[in-house]
Design a protein around this motif. Sequence first.
Motif, PDB file in Angstrom:
ATOM      1  N   VAL A  83       0.858  -1.183   0.000  1.00  0.00           N
ATOM      2  CA  VAL A  83       0.000   0.000   0.000  1.00  0.00           C
ATOM      3  C   VAL A  83       0.897   1.237   0.000  1.00  0.00           C
ATOM      4  N   TYR A  84       0.839   2.003  -1.091  1.00  0.00           N
ATOM      5  CA  TYR A  84       1.627   3.221  -1.231  1.00  0.00           C
ATOM      6  C   TYR A  84       0.765   4.366  -0.701  1.00  0.00           C
ATOM      7  N   LEU A  85       1.037   4.776   0.537  1.00  0.00           N
ATOM      8  CA  LEU A  85       0.183   5.728   1.240  1.00  0.00           C
ATOM      9  C   LEU A  85       0.595   7.167   0.976  1.00  0.00           C
ATOM     10  N   THR A  86      -0.309   7.909   0.318  1.00  0.00           N
ATOM     11  CA  THR A  86      -0.153   9.351   0.147  1.00  0.00           C
ATOM     12  C   THR A  86      -1.277  10.017   0.941  1.00  0.00           C
ATOM     13  N   SER A  87      -1.361  11.316   0.855  1.00  0.00           N
ATOM     14  CA  SER A  87      -2.412  12.028   1.592  1.00  0.00           C
ATOM     15  C   SER A  87      -3.815  11.664   1.115  1.00  0.00           C
ATOM     16  N   HIS A  88      -3.931  11.059  -0.077  1.00  0.00           N
ATOM     17  CA  HIS A  88      -5.254  10.751  -0.631  1.00  0.00           C
ATOM     18  C   HIS A  88      -5.577   9.261  -0.725  1.00  0.00           C
ATOM     19  N   THR A  89      -4.655   8.397  -0.415  1.00  0.00           N
ATOM     20  CA  THR A  89      -4.873   6.960  -0.621  1.00  0.00           C
ATOM     21  C   THR A  89      -6.118   6.451   0.100  1.00  0.00           C
ATOM     22  N   LEU A  90      -6.280   6.821   1.349  1.00  0.00           N
ATOM     23  CA  LEU A  90      -7.402   6.287   2.138  1.00  0.00           C
ATOM     24  C   LEU A  90      -8.734   6.962   1.816  1.00  0.00           C
ATOM     25  N   VAL A 118      -0.632  11.358   6.286  1.00  0.00           N
ATOM     26  CA  VAL A 118      -0.905  11.622   7.701  1.00  0.00           C
ATOM     27  C   VAL A 118      -1.927  10.593   8.137  1.00  0.00           C
ATOM     28  N   SER A 119      -1.573   9.813   9.132  1.00  0.00           N
ATOM     29  CA  SER A 119      -2.474   8.776   9.612  1.00  0.00           C
ATOM     30  C   SER A 119      -3.724   9.418  10.209  1.00  0.00           C
ATOM     31  N   PRO A 120      -4.905   9.024   9.724  1.00  0.00           N
ATOM     32  CA  PRO A 120      -6.133   9.624  10.253  1.00  0.00           C
ATOM     33  C   PRO A 120      -6.433   9.129  11.657  1.00  0.00           C
ATOM     34  N   ALA A 121      -7.010  10.004  12.440  1.00  0.00           N
ATOM     35  CA  ALA A 121      -7.458   9.624  13.780  1.00  0.00           C
ATOM     36  C   ALA A 121      -8.885   9.109  13.642  1.00  0.00           C
ATOM     37  N   SER A 123     -11.942   6.725  15.132  1.00  0.00           N
ATOM     38  CA  SER A 123     -12.430   5.993  16.296  1.00  0.00           C
ATOM     39  C   SER A 123     -13.697   5.213  15.995  1.00  0.00           C
ATOM     40  N   GLY A 124     -14.209   5.331  14.780  1.00  0.00           N
ATOM     41  CA  GLY A 124     -15.427   4.597  14.457  1.00  0.00           C
ATOM     42  C   GLY A 124     -15.733   4.610  12.975  1.00  0.00           C
ATOM     43  N   VAL A 125     -16.795   3.909  12.610  1.00  0.00           N
ATOM     44  CA  VAL A 125     -17.184   3.759  11.217  1.00  0.00           C
ATOM     45  C   VAL A 125     -17.557   5.107  10.598  1.00  0.00           C
ATOM     46  N   ALA A 126     -18.166   5.990  11.353  1.00  0.00           N
ATOM     47  CA  ALA A 126     -18.580   7.290  10.809  1.00  0.00           C
ATOM     48  C   ALA A 126     -17.375   8.071  10.302  1.00  0.00           C
ATOM     49  N   GLU A 127     -16.257   8.004  11.023  1.00  0.00           N
ATOM     50  CA  GLU A 127     -15.056   8.713  10.593  1.00  0.00           C
ATOM     51  C   GLU A 127     -14.483   8.112   9.314  1.00  0.00           C
ATOM     52  N   VAL A 128     -14.547   6.790   9.188  1.00  0.00           N
ATOM     53  CA  VAL A 128     -14.063   6.133   7.969  1.00  0.00           C
ATOM     54  C   VAL A 128     -14.911   6.577   6.789  1.00  0.00           C
ATOM     55  N   GLN A 129     -16.215   6.567   6.946  1.00  0.00           N
ATOM     56  CA  GLN A 129     -17.104   6.959   5.853  1.00  0.00           C
ATOM     57  C   GLN A 129     -16.904   8.426   5.468  1.00  0.00           C
ATOM     58  N   ALA A 130     -16.570   9.279   6.431  1.00  0.00           N
ATOM     59  CA  ALA A 130     -16.329  10.691   6.135  1.00  0.00           C
ATOM     60  C   ALA A 130     -15.075  10.869   5.282  1.00  0.00           C
ATOM     61  N   LEU A 131     -14.102   9.971   5.406  1.00  0.00           N
ATOM     62  CA  LEU A 131     -12.869  10.053   4.620  1.00  0.00           C
ATOM     63  C   LEU A 131     -13.072   9.649   3.164  1.00  0.00           C
ATOM     64  N   LEU A 132     -14.014   8.748   2.913  1.00  0.00           N
ATOM     65  CA  LEU A 132     -14.147   8.134   1.595  1.00  0.00           C
ATOM     66  C   LEU A 132     -14.903   9.005   0.599  1.00  0.00           C
TER      67      LEU A 132
END
Length: 144
Positions: A83-90, A118-121, A123-132
């Motif tokens: 996984v080549y992690l840049t600021s936009h990968t996740l 930058v590793s995202p902080a 703590s839950g599924v809502a935060e993951v969905q907000a990133l996508l």
Amino acid sequence: CIIAVVVAGCCGATAALHSLSLQRRPYNKFLCHHKAHAGAQARLIKILLHARGIERIFIDSDHLSDLDTLFDVVKFRVRHLVVYLTSHTLSRPWCVGEIFSAFVSGVDVLAVHTLSFVSPAISGVAEVQALLDERNCQLSEYKI
């Protein structure tokens, strides 16, 4: 006592079969990357690995005919996910789906952190969905 021996034998056999199945997979590495921000870097990594004798490297842009099977490629046809992690990968659902697929199927994962990552902080599924950014891919369609 006999039950413990049988359970230990079954666990050992399962681990051996999983290891054997990983060795027989057609792709040695799968390069997971954000196409717009790291497509050229992923291509360079593939070239450099190939120059070191590492072959059978999968980059999705080389296989654009059927993206619906991309997660299955990670689950069943790849030994290692890089996984080549840049600021936009996740933020890319495809990348998140590839990472998820690797973890649930026991594929080895190697994260390459770039300076922009930058590793995202989370703590839950809502935060993951907000990133996508799920405009082009709904992970729920793939049971992710």
